[in-house]
Design a protein around this motif. Structure first.
Motif, PDB file in Angstrom:
ATOM      1  N   ASP A  72       0.957  -1.135   0.014  1.00 21.26           N
ATOM      2  CA  ASP A  72      -0.080  -0.086  -0.012  1.00 21.26           C
ATOM      3  C   ASP A  72       0.737   1.319   0.115  1.00 21.26           C
ATOM      4  OD1 ASP A  72      -2.171  -1.370   0.001  1.00 21.26           O
ATOM      5  OD2 ASP A  72      -2.486  -1.456   2.340  1.00 21.26           O
ATOM      6  N   ALA A  73       1.899   1.464   0.717  1.00 20.02           N
ATOM      7  CA  ALA A  73       2.828   2.487   0.649  1.00 20.02           C
ATOM      8  C   ALA A  73       3.432   2.578  -0.811  1.00 20.02           C
ATOM      9  CB  ALA A  73       4.071   2.301   1.715  1.00 20.02           C
ATOM     10  N   ILE A  74       3.824   1.497  -1.274  1.00 18.54           N
ATOM     11  CA  ILE A  74       4.277   1.746  -2.643  1.00 18.54           C
ATOM     12  C   ILE A  74       2.989   2.370  -3.509  1.00 18.54           C
ATOM     13  CG2 ILE A  74       5.196   0.425  -4.749  1.00 18.54           C
ATOM     14  CD1 ILE A  74       6.451  -1.314  -2.879  1.00 18.54           C
ATOM     15  N   LYS A  75       1.969   1.851  -3.420  1.00 11.49           N
ATOM     16  CA  LYS A  75       0.639   2.235  -4.277  1.00 11.49           C
ATOM     17  C   LYS A  75       0.491   3.699  -3.861  1.00 11.49           C
ATOM     18  CE  LYS A  75      -3.559   1.428  -6.148  1.00 11.49           C
ATOM     19  NZ  LYS A  75      -3.691   1.422  -7.535  1.00 11.49           N
ATOM     20  N   ILE A  76       0.580   4.249  -2.771  1.00 12.53           N
ATOM     21  CA  ILE A  76       0.313   5.535  -2.289  1.00 12.53           C
ATOM     22  C   ILE A  76       1.467   6.518  -2.969  1.00 12.53           C
ATOM     23  CG2 ILE A  76       0.415   7.409  -0.432  1.00 12.53           C
ATOM     24  CD1 ILE A  76      -0.710   5.105   1.139  1.00 12.53           C
ATOM     25  N   GLN A  77       2.731   6.167  -2.922  1.00 10.52           N
ATOM     26  CA  GLN A  77       3.739   6.713  -3.493  1.00 10.52           C
ATOM     27  C   GLN A  77       3.979   6.689  -4.922  1.00 10.52           C
ATOM     28  OE1 GLN A  77       7.291   6.444  -1.178  1.00 10.52           O
ATOM     29  NE2 GLN A  77       8.853   7.827  -2.470  1.00 10.52           N
ATOM     30  N   PHE A  78       3.792   5.663  -5.373  1.00 11.08           N
ATOM     31  CA  PHE A  78       3.994   5.494  -6.977  1.00 11.08           C
ATOM     32  C   PHE A  78       3.064   5.119  -7.852  1.00 11.08           C
ATOM     33  CE2 PHE A  78       8.178   4.738  -4.635  1.00 11.08           C
ATOM     34  CZ  PHE A  78       8.934   5.738  -5.237  1.00 11.08           C
ATOM     35  N   GLY A  79       1.951   4.792  -7.185  1.00 12.50           N
ATOM     36  CA  GLY A  79       0.659   4.562  -8.058  1.00 12.50           C
ATOM     37  C   GLY A  79       0.603   2.989  -8.559  1.00 12.50           C
ATOM     38  N   LEU A  80       1.519   2.139  -7.914  1.00  9.45           N
ATOM     39  CA  LEU A  80       1.729   0.705  -8.788  1.00  9.45           C
ATOM     40  C   LEU A  80       0.834  -0.150  -7.692  1.00  9.45           C
ATOM     41  CD1 LEU A  80       5.536   0.531  -9.690  1.00  9.45           C
ATOM     42  CD2 LEU A  80       3.579   1.078 -11.128  1.00  9.45           C
ATOM     43  N   SER A  81       0.175  -0.984  -8.437  1.00  9.32           N
ATOM     44  CA  SER A  81      -0.647  -2.229  -7.362  1.00  9.32           C
ATOM     45  C   SER A  81       0.443  -3.265  -6.947  1.00  9.32           C
ATOM     46  CB  SER A  81      -1.703  -2.809  -8.206  1.00  9.32           C
ATOM     47  OG  SER A  81      -1.216  -3.534  -9.359  1.00  9.32           O
ATOM     48  N   GLU A  82       0.006  -4.126  -6.316  1.00 11.36           N
ATOM     49  CA  GLU A  82       0.825  -5.304  -5.643  1.00 11.36           C
ATOM     50  C   GLU A  82       1.140  -6.157  -6.908  1.00 11.36           C
ATOM     51  OE1 GLU A  82       0.614  -9.042  -3.114  1.00 11.36           O
ATOM     52  OE2 GLU A  82      -0.906  -7.707  -2.752  1.00 11.36           O
ATOM     53  N   ARG A  83       0.203  -6.225  -7.971  1.00 10.51           N
ATOM     54  CA  ARG A  83       0.798  -6.893  -9.137  1.00 10.51           C
ATOM     55  C   ARG A  83       1.689  -6.362 -10.092  1.00 10.51           C
ATOM     56  NH1 ARG A  83       1.406 -11.316 -10.469  1.00 10.51           N
ATOM     57  NH2 ARG A  83      -0.380 -11.854  -9.100  1.00 10.51           N
ATOM     58  N   GLN A  84       1.378  -4.993 -10.244  1.00 12.54           N
ATOM     59  CA  GLN A  84       2.419  -4.159 -10.806  1.00 12.54           C
ATOM     60  C   GLN A  84       3.913  -4.386 -10.041  1.00 12.54           C
ATOM     61  OE1 GLN A  84       0.033  -0.533 -10.946  1.00 12.54           O
ATOM     62  NE2 GLN A  84      -0.151  -0.778 -13.347  1.00 12.54           N
ATOM     63  N   VAL A  85       4.134  -4.175  -9.076  1.00 10.98           N
ATOM     64  CA  VAL A  85       5.222  -4.399  -8.162  1.00 10.98           C
ATOM     65  C   VAL A  85       5.706  -5.422  -8.453  1.00 10.98           C
ATOM     66  CG1 VAL A  85       6.488  -4.194  -5.962  1.00 10.98           C
ATOM     67  CG2 VAL A  85       4.652  -2.671  -6.532  1.00 10.98           C
ATOM     68  N   ILE A  86       5.106  -6.625  -8.465  1.00 13.63           N
ATOM     69  CA  ILE A  86       5.489  -8.020  -8.838  1.00 13.63           C
ATOM     70  C   ILE A  86       6.142  -8.171 -10.313  1.00 13.63           C
ATOM     71  CG2 ILE A  86       4.936 -10.669  -9.186  1.00 13.63           C
ATOM     72  CD1 ILE A  86       2.882  -9.953  -6.818  1.00 13.63           C
ATOM     73  N   GLU A  87       5.372  -7.485 -11.160  1.00 13.42           N
ATOM     74  CA  GLU A  87       6.064  -7.473 -12.450  1.00 13.42           C
ATOM     75  C   GLU A  87       7.199  -6.824 -12.618  1.00 13.42           C
ATOM     76  OE1 GLU A  87       4.813  -9.383 -15.429  1.00 13.42           O
ATOM     77  OE2 GLU A  87       3.809 -10.196 -13.830  1.00 13.42           O
ATOM     78  N   LEU A  88       7.271  -5.603 -11.974  1.00 13.60           N
ATOM     79  CA  LEU A  88       8.393  -5.114 -12.031  1.00 13.60           C
ATOM     80  C   LEU A  88       9.681  -5.581 -11.263  1.00 13.60           C
ATOM     81  CD1 LEU A  88       8.848  -1.139 -11.280  1.00 13.60           C
ATOM     82  CD2 LEU A  88      10.167  -2.638  -9.990  1.00 13.60           C
ATOM     83  N   MET A  89       9.514  -6.261 -10.439  1.00 17.83           N
ATOM     84  CA  MET A  89      10.542  -6.941  -9.549  1.00 17.83           C
ATOM     85  C   MET A  89      10.940  -8.349 -10.619  1.00 17.83           C
ATOM     86  SD  MET A  89      10.967  -5.720  -6.611  1.00 17.83           S
ATOM     87  CE  MET A  89      11.820  -7.006  -5.637  1.00 17.83           C
ATOM     88  N   ARG A  90      10.057  -8.808 -11.233  1.00 16.75           N
ATOM     89  CA  ARG A  90      10.237  -9.903 -12.218  1.00 16.75           C
ATOM     90  C   ARG A  90      11.266  -9.451 -13.253  1.00 16.75           C
ATOM     91  NH1 ARG A  90       5.469 -12.566 -13.798  1.00 16.75           N
ATOM     92  NH2 ARG A  90       5.612 -14.078 -12.130  1.00 16.75           N
ATOM     93  N   ASN A  91      10.925  -8.297 -13.658  1.00 22.30           N
ATOM     94  CA  ASN A  91      11.501  -7.645 -14.838  1.00 22.30           C
ATOM     95  C   ASN A  91      13.093  -7.103 -14.692  1.00 22.30           C
ATOM     96  OD1 ASN A  91       9.308  -8.648 -16.857  1.00 22.30           O
ATOM     97  ND2 ASN A  91       8.318  -6.471 -16.243  1.00 22.30           N
ATOM     98  N   ASN A  92      13.100  -6.921 -13.169  1.00 26.27           N
ATOM     99  CA  ASN A  92      14.355  -6.149 -12.958  1.00 26.27           C
ATOM    100  C   ASN A  92      15.544  -6.777 -11.968  1.00 26.27           C
ATOM    101  OD1 ASN A  92      14.355  -3.060 -14.055  1.00 26.27           O
ATOM    102  ND2 ASN A  92      12.115  -3.553 -13.527  1.00 26.27           N
ATOM    103  N   LEU A  93      14.764  -7.921 -11.596  1.00 28.23           N
ATOM    104  CA  LEU A  93      15.714  -8.963 -10.609  1.00 28.23           C
ATOM    105  C   LEU A  93      16.390 -10.015 -11.793  1.00 28.23           C
ATOM    106  CD1 LEU A  93      13.988  -9.150  -7.185  1.00 28.23           C
ATOM    107  CD2 LEU A  93      16.038  -7.429  -7.911  1.00 28.23           C
ATOM    108  N   GLN A  94      17.264 -10.746 -11.261  1.00 29.99           N
ATOM    109  CA  GLN A  94      17.820 -11.590 -11.633  1.00 29.99           C
ATOM    110  C   GLN A  94      16.779 -12.855 -11.176  1.00 29.99           C
ATOM    111  OE1 GLN A  94      21.866 -12.322 -10.563  1.00 29.99           O
ATOM    112  NE2 GLN A  94      22.555 -10.858 -11.839  1.00 29.99           N
ATOM    113  N   ARG A  95      16.672 -14.115 -12.044  1.00 26.97           N
ATOM    114  CA  ARG A  95      15.798 -14.932 -11.735  1.00 26.97           C
ATOM    115  C   ARG A  95      15.667 -15.488 -10.250  1.00 26.97           C
ATOM    116  NH1 ARG A  95      15.269 -21.133 -13.715  1.00 26.97           N
ATOM    117  NH2 ARG A  95      13.196 -21.679 -13.159  1.00 26.97           N
ATOM    118  N   LYS A  96      16.961 -15.931  -9.791  1.00 28.22           N
ATOM    119  CA  LYS A  96      17.110 -16.368  -8.450  1.00 28.22           C
ATOM    120  C   LYS A  96      16.822 -15.552  -7.471  1.00 28.22           C
ATOM    121  CE  LYS A  96      18.247 -20.866  -8.653  1.00 28.22           C
ATOM    122  NZ  LYS A  96      17.447 -21.765  -8.061  1.00 28.22           N
ATOM    123  N   SER A  97      17.103 -14.047  -7.554  1.00 29.12           N
ATOM    124  CA  SER A  97      16.688 -12.927  -6.774  1.00 29.12           C
ATOM    125  C   SER A  97      15.250 -12.977  -6.597  1.00 29.12           C
ATOM    126  CB  SER A  97      17.372 -11.875  -7.109  1.00 29.12           C
ATOM    127  OG  SER A  97      18.791 -12.036  -6.961  1.00 29.12           O
TER     128      SER A  97
END
Length: 95
Positions: free
Chosen positions: A22-47
């Motif tokens: 919710d804090a990420i949503k308030i500050q950046f407007g990204l939903s939990e699902r969008q944060v998960i996608e952002l993490m998937r696209n920006n981290l190495q697979r194992k990370s």
């Protein structure tokens, strides 16, 4: 489109145990699902796998599941965030 600094900050917030989605949503407007996608696209697979395992079911990442003792978005050691904007970062080269 997020800047590199915003993406880095979202990744930091997503890794922090006490920062809810919710804090990420308030500050950046990204939903939990969008944060998960952002993490998937920006981290190495194992990370990413390590992060997902860590976050799934973690009560502190979801405000509705938190216990009353946890009443803040950020760790006391975290930099100050004002007006829902990223605080100016110190240039590490100048240190």
């Amino acid at each position: 489109m997020l800047s590199t600094e915003e993406t880095d900050r979202i990744i930091e917030m997503a890794w922090e145990d006490r920062t809810p989605f919710d804090a990420i949503k308030i500050q950046f407007g990204l939903s939990e699902r969008q944060v998960i996608e952002l993490m998937r696209n920006n981290l190495q697979r194992k990370s990413w796998e390590r992060w997902r395992t860590r976050v799934q079911g973690r009560k502190t990442k979801h405000v509705a599941q938190r216990v009353e003792e946890v009443d803040r978005f950020k760790c006391t050691r975290q930099r100050v965030i004002s007006s829902n904007r990223i605080a100016k970062r110190v240039n590490k080269k100048s240190l």
